[in-house]
Design a protein around this motif. Structure first.
Motif, PDB file in Angstrom:
ATOM      1  N   LEU A   1     -21.810  55.252  32.365  1.00 26.72           N
ATOM      2  CA  LEU A   1     -21.403  54.412  31.241  1.00 26.72           C
ATOM      3  C   LEU A   1     -20.389  53.379  31.744  1.00 26.72           C
ATOM      4  O   LEU A   1     -19.507  53.696  32.537  1.00 26.72           O
ATOM      5  N   VAL A   2     -20.539  52.137  31.275  1.00 18.03           N
ATOM      6  CA  VAL A   2     -19.649  51.056  31.700  1.00 18.03           C
ATOM      7  C   VAL A   2     -19.088  50.357  30.466  1.00 18.03           C
ATOM      8  O   VAL A   2     -19.825  50.013  29.530  1.00 18.03           O
ATOM      9  N   VAL A   3     -17.781  50.147  30.465  1.00 17.60           N
ATOM     10  CA  VAL A   3     -17.107  49.332  29.462  1.00 17.60           C
ATOM     11  C   VAL A   3     -16.361  48.227  30.197  1.00 17.60           C
ATOM     12  O   VAL A   3     -15.572  48.510  31.106  1.00 17.60           O
ATOM     13  N   ASP A   4     -16.628  46.988  29.843  1.00 17.56           N
ATOM     14  CA  ASP A   4     -15.880  45.872  30.420  1.00 17.56           C
ATOM     15  C   ASP A   4     -14.585  45.740  29.617  1.00 17.56           C
ATOM     16  O   ASP A   4     -14.571  45.192  28.510  1.00 17.56           O
ATOM     17  N   GLY A   5     -13.491  46.241  30.189  1.00 18.02           N
ATOM     18  CA  GLY A   5     -12.232  46.300  29.468  1.00 18.02           C
ATOM     19  C   GLY A   5     -11.470  44.999  29.391  1.00 18.02           C
ATOM     20  O   GLY A   5     -10.377  44.964  28.792  1.00 18.02           O
TER      21      GLY A   5
END
Length: 327
Positions: A9-13
């Motif tokens: 899972l990837v979140v661009d913070g």
């Protein structure tokens, strides 16, 4: 395919969705002056002004969401920068309340994919009301502070802001990079200033945006060390990873050892448009470089375990920004 590893899972913070018309004219004129000075002989800023920001415009977010889909990004957090005071000396600007409203509209159009941090410049006479109004928007999950715009984190006149953030349980994302130039006062964003802020408000969650890249990265790491609510956010660090991947790995290894992988937040700081990663290819490469931290490289062991990689790429952002939609 059977046996194909599942991407984490990837979140661009830290990313942005903007339109050139949303930026204060004074700021765009300053950026035109910057661009004019990058060549010799220097160009006339007036010849550049009309093009400033046009290649980084994605007003409906369609390019961004398509890039997210290409790169496998579940969601992104937009830290809104309040440049309305530093960019006011010339022309018109979009009021910060309106910019917050546009970010909320973008989030409404992509449920569970976009969130934002309200941009707060505490010098506004109605700054407290701006904060309360933005915090009431469903997709506002923090505040973005940009002291390089000309104000000091240590100014006692702004203590109300940090006291209120502690009460609300909202994280403060503070710009900590020497990058900026005309018309910004970058020294006001030194990581050491953020460390002093943490000493005054130890229960405030603080994200060191850009983790000091480039000149202040070690200071950012040292400043964040020892504080239980301090996080390093590595947007713009693709510059290091693309130029010298071995050095990038060494730096992340030091962060993991000194601060902990549970205090690292992934981000890109991409302002997408026709001239900045329109199809998401840079974002894909950046994510791949980060994923490779969990693999051997150049005869050296992995920098992060699979569990630590998952924290860095998404879980830390989910926790810090209360992205309950992704839990």
């Amino acid at each position: 395919m059977p046996g194909t590893p599942r991407r984490p899972l990837v979140v661009d913070g830290h990313m942005h969705i903007l339109d050139a018309s949303w930026l204060p004219e004074g700021l765009r004129r300053a950026w035109a002056r910057q661009a004019a000075g990058r060549t010799h002989p220097e160009r006339d800023p007036a010849d550049i002004f009309c093009r400033v920001g046009k290649g980084q415009s994605d007003p409906d977010g369609s390019l961004t969401i398509a890039a997210f889909d290409t790169a496998g990004v579940a969601a992104g957090v937009m830290p809104v920068v309040d440049w309305t005071i530093v960019g006011r000396p010339a022309g018109e600007h979009l009021p910060i309340r309106d910019l917050h409203a546009r970010c909320q509209s973008l989030a409404d159009a992509a449920p569970g994919r976009l969130f934002f941090c309200a941009g707060i410049d505490p010098r506004h006479p109605d700054a407290a009301q701006i904060l309360e109004h933005a915090a009431g928007m469903g997709n506002c999950r923090g505040v973005k502070l940009y002291p390089a715009a000309g104000w000091a984190l240590a100014d006692p006149a702004h203590s109300w802001l940090f006291e209120r953030l502690v009460e609300m349980g909202l994280p403060a994302v503070v710009h900590t990079s020497p990058l900026g130039g005309d018309p910004l006062q970058t020294v006001r964003s030194r990581p050491a200033e953020v460390a002093a802020l943490l000493a005054r408000y130890p229960t405030l969650t603080v994200v060191f945006a850009h983790a000091g890249i480039e000149a202040w990265w070690a200071e950012a790491l040292d400043s964040a060390t020892g504080w239980q609510r301090a996080y390093l956010e590595l947007s713009l660090w693709q510059r290091c990873a693309f130029a010298d991947y071995a050095e990038f790995r060494r730096r992340v290894a030091r962060m993991r050892s000194q601060l902990g992988a549970h205090r690292l937040v992934f981000g890109s700081d991409i302002i997408r448009g026709t001239k900045e990663d329109p199809r998401g290819e840079e974002l894909v490469t950046w994510i791949d470089r980060v994923i490779s931290l969990a693999e051997p490289f150049g005869g050296e062991p992995p920098v992060l375990s699979a569990e630590e990689l998952a924290l860095f790429l998404a879980a830390n952002a989910v926790r810090v920004f209360d992205l309950r939609e992704l839990s």
